[in-house]
Design a protein around this motif. Structure first.
Motif, PDB file in Angstrom:
ATOM      1  N   CYS A 187       0.828  -1.208   0.000  1.00  0.00           N
ATOM      2  CA  CYS A 187       0.000   0.000   0.000  1.00  0.00           C
ATOM      3  C   CYS A 187       0.860   1.255   0.000  1.00  0.00           C
ATOM      4  O   CYS A 187       0.530   2.254  -0.654  1.00  0.00           O
ATOM      5  N   LEU A 188       1.957   1.216   0.721  1.00  0.00           N
ATOM      6  CA  LEU A 188       2.878   2.353   0.767  1.00  0.00           C
ATOM      7  C   LEU A 188       3.400   2.673  -0.640  1.00  0.00           C
ATOM      8  O   LEU A 188       3.404   3.840  -1.069  1.00  0.00           O
ATOM      9  N   ALA A 189       3.801   1.643  -1.359  1.00  0.00           N
ATOM     10  CA  ALA A 189       4.319   1.842  -2.715  1.00  0.00           C
ATOM     11  C   ALA A 189       3.221   2.348  -3.651  1.00  0.00           C
ATOM     12  O   ALA A 189       3.454   3.262  -4.469  1.00  0.00           O
ATOM     13  N   LEU A 190       2.026   1.773  -3.551  1.00  0.00           N
ATOM     14  CA  LEU A 190       0.924   2.206  -4.407  1.00  0.00           C
ATOM     15  C   LEU A 190       0.518   3.643  -4.095  1.00  0.00           C
ATOM     16  O   LEU A 190       0.243   4.430  -5.017  1.00  0.00           O
ATOM     17  N   ALA A 191       0.488   3.998  -2.829  1.00  0.00           N
ATOM     18  CA  ALA A 191       0.112   5.367  -2.456  1.00  0.00           C
ATOM     19  C   ALA A 191       1.105   6.382  -3.029  1.00  0.00           C
ATOM     20  O   ALA A 191       0.700   7.455  -3.496  1.00  0.00           O
ATOM     21  N   PHE A 219      -5.636  11.077   0.696  1.00  0.00           N
ATOM     22  CA  PHE A 219      -6.602  10.127   0.160  1.00  0.00           C
ATOM     23  C   PHE A 219      -6.504   8.826   0.933  1.00  0.00           C
ATOM     24  O   PHE A 219      -5.546   8.587   1.669  1.00  0.00           O
ATOM     25  N   THR A 220      -7.519   7.997   0.748  1.00  0.00           N
ATOM     26  CA  THR A 220      -7.586   6.687   1.397  1.00  0.00           C
ATOM     27  C   THR A 220      -7.749   5.623   0.322  1.00  0.00           C
ATOM     28  O   THR A 220      -8.484   5.817  -0.642  1.00  0.00           O
ATOM     29  N   VAL A 251     -10.739   4.201  -3.803  1.00  0.00           N
ATOM     30  CA  VAL A 251      -9.937   5.370  -3.425  1.00  0.00           C
ATOM     31  C   VAL A 251     -10.894   6.525  -3.168  1.00  0.00           C
ATOM     32  O   VAL A 251     -11.805   6.773  -3.971  1.00  0.00           O
ATOM     33  N   ASN A 252     -10.721   7.212  -2.049  1.00  0.00           N
ATOM     34  CA  ASN A 252     -11.529   8.407  -1.806  1.00  0.00           C
ATOM     35  C   ASN A 252     -10.654   9.577  -1.371  1.00  0.00           C
ATOM     36  O   ASN A 252      -9.612   9.414  -0.755  1.00  0.00           O
ATOM     37  N   ILE A 253     -11.106  10.745  -1.758  1.00  0.00           N
ATOM     38  CA  ILE A 253     -10.388  11.988  -1.476  1.00  0.00           C
ATOM     39  C   ILE A 253     -10.554  12.353  -0.005  1.00  0.00           C
ATOM     40  O   ILE A 253     -11.638  12.209   0.571  1.00  0.00           O
ATOM     41  N   PHE A 283      -4.689   4.940   5.078  1.00  0.00           N
ATOM     42  CA  PHE A 283      -4.827   6.394   5.122  1.00  0.00           C
ATOM     43  C   PHE A 283      -3.480   7.046   4.787  1.00  0.00           C
ATOM     44  O   PHE A 283      -2.470   6.759   5.441  1.00  0.00           O
ATOM     45  N   TRP A 284      -3.496   7.948   3.816  1.00  0.00           N
ATOM     46  CA  TRP A 284      -2.248   8.483   3.263  1.00  0.00           C
ATOM     47  C   TRP A 284      -2.244  10.001   3.296  1.00  0.00           C
ATOM     48  O   TRP A 284      -3.169  10.646   2.784  1.00  0.00           O
TER      49      TRP A 284
END
Length: 383
Positions: free
Chosen positions: A198-202, A266-267, A298-300, A333-334
């Motif tokens: 998830c870290l890489a994708l974010a 974003f999440t 994905v949401n803002i 959560f990013w």
């Protein structure tokens, strides 16, 4: 029965729909949204689109920009979209899902060993009825396991000792992420792998969001070098349909997770096939974001709404597990590092350079969001 702080009225649109005023926490104090009392319906593909994001990994800038344009449209329209071909292997997700079920199906005495309620920066487990994302809607009927950002989980950090002090002061303040979870030995390994994916994708999607705003791809890179990035596993037991319409003073008032917006950039959410995610659209109607195999949602979040001067939408959502089965969701959560600041982008300013938001330090914004959430109800029940 309407919940505390809400009211009903008739919409003057010829259809005779009743409405209610939904109260929400925000960084500027409680706000309200007018919600139609219409039956829940499934979101249309035109409302929450599915975006194939495989081209964001392409060497072609034109292909990456093509995805960014789709993201721009979805972020402007409703602030929610599905992503497919995101690069996280299905078997990895399935392994994380199975490990999470194994953890949550333990008895209380085993789970409480990983208690996360002693400090605000602790990773670990929180039990049922200990959290109220929206106190006006009653206690959240969920258990959670949180994994907060730790440089040991971030392969881009080669030397933690070299992290500048202004960033380091907000990293690793709580207990380690998987302390006292040895009784489910595959839990740590599987969740670590998923967190790192998830870290890489974010980070890749952060570049896409920059392109979507006609900025250089690396415009936000420095702000997410040491991010505010947390993975949270939600375990939702089933609730009775209709229990969420009761007032919070009623002992039977139940929601899986109350109505809210997310704090950060974003999440990214993986959800199992049970369903329960609901999104409030522009018309004030709740629509169901049903699970779609092979996708993430994905949401803002609030940061992106602020930096874009309201061009992108941080949309209200909630979850209600009426399925009769247990449900798992895994949001990631990013956000910018807590030491960074959040201000409106120059190319998003309004006429004559107007801005809807002042610059704010990220740590101050998170504290304000939490503080105003607590203002809506009893602080001890919001943890």
């Amino acid at each position: 029965m309407a919940s505390r702080g809400s009211k009903t009225a008739t919409v003057n649109d010829g259809n005779g729909f009743e409405t209610m005023e939904l109260r929400l926490a925000s960084g500027n104090g409680p706000v309200t949204r007018t919600v139609l009392r219409t039956p829940l319906r499934d979101a249309l593909p035109s409302e929450i689109p599915v975006i194939d994001i495989s081209p964001i990994f392409s060497s072609s800038l034109d292909e990456r920009k093509a995805v960014a344009r789709q993201i721009h449209d979805a972020a402007s329209m409703i602030g929610f979209f599905y992503v497919k071909n995101h690069g996280i292997p299905l078997d990895q997700i399935n392994s994380a899902h199975a490990a999470c079920l194994d953890f949550f199906r333990q008895n209380f005495a085993e789970k409480i060993k990983a208690d996360a309620t002693k400090g605000p920066f602790d990773s670990g487990w929180r039990g049922p009825d200990t959290q109220r994302v929206n106190p006006d809607e009653g206690a959240d009927v969920r258990e959670t396991y949180s994994v907060l950002y730790d440089t040991r989980l971030d392969s881009t950090v080669k030397d933690p000792a070299s992290i500048p002090e202004e960033a380091a002061q907000y990293i690793g303040l709580g207990k380690p992420a998987f302390e006292n979870t040895e009784q489910v030995p595959h839990f740590e390994d599987n969740l670590k792998r998923h967190y790192q994916s998830c870290l890489a994708l974010a980070r890749a999607l952060t570049k896409s969001f920059a392109l979507s705003l006609d900025l250089p791809e690396d415009a936000f890179d420095s702000k997410v070098q040491y991010p505010d990035a947390s993975l949270e596993v939600n375990f939702y037991p089933p609730i009775a349909k209709g229990s969420g319409s009761l007032g919070p003073e009623d002992p039977n008032a139940r929601v899986s997770i109350g109505s809210h917006t997310d704090f950060l950039l974003f999440t990214m959410l993986w959800q199992d096939n049970v369903g329960g995610l609901q999104v409030l659209n522009h018309e004030g109607q709740w629509i169901a974001a049903r699970p779609i195999e092979g996708t993430m949602v994905v949401n803002i979040g609030d940061y992106l709404q602020r930096v874009t001067n309201d061009k992108y939408v941080s949309t209200v959502h909630r979850a209600k597990n009426w399925s009769g089965r247990e449900r798992i969701s895994i949001p990631f959560f990013w956000g910018f590092g807590l030491h960074e600041s959040c201000e409106v982008l120059e190319n998003c300013l309004g006429k004559e350079g107007t801005s809807n938001y002042e610059e704010v330090r990220c740590v101050d914004w998170v504290e304000r969001r939490l503080g105003h959430l607590f203002d809506m109800g009893d602080k001890k029940n919001c943890g």
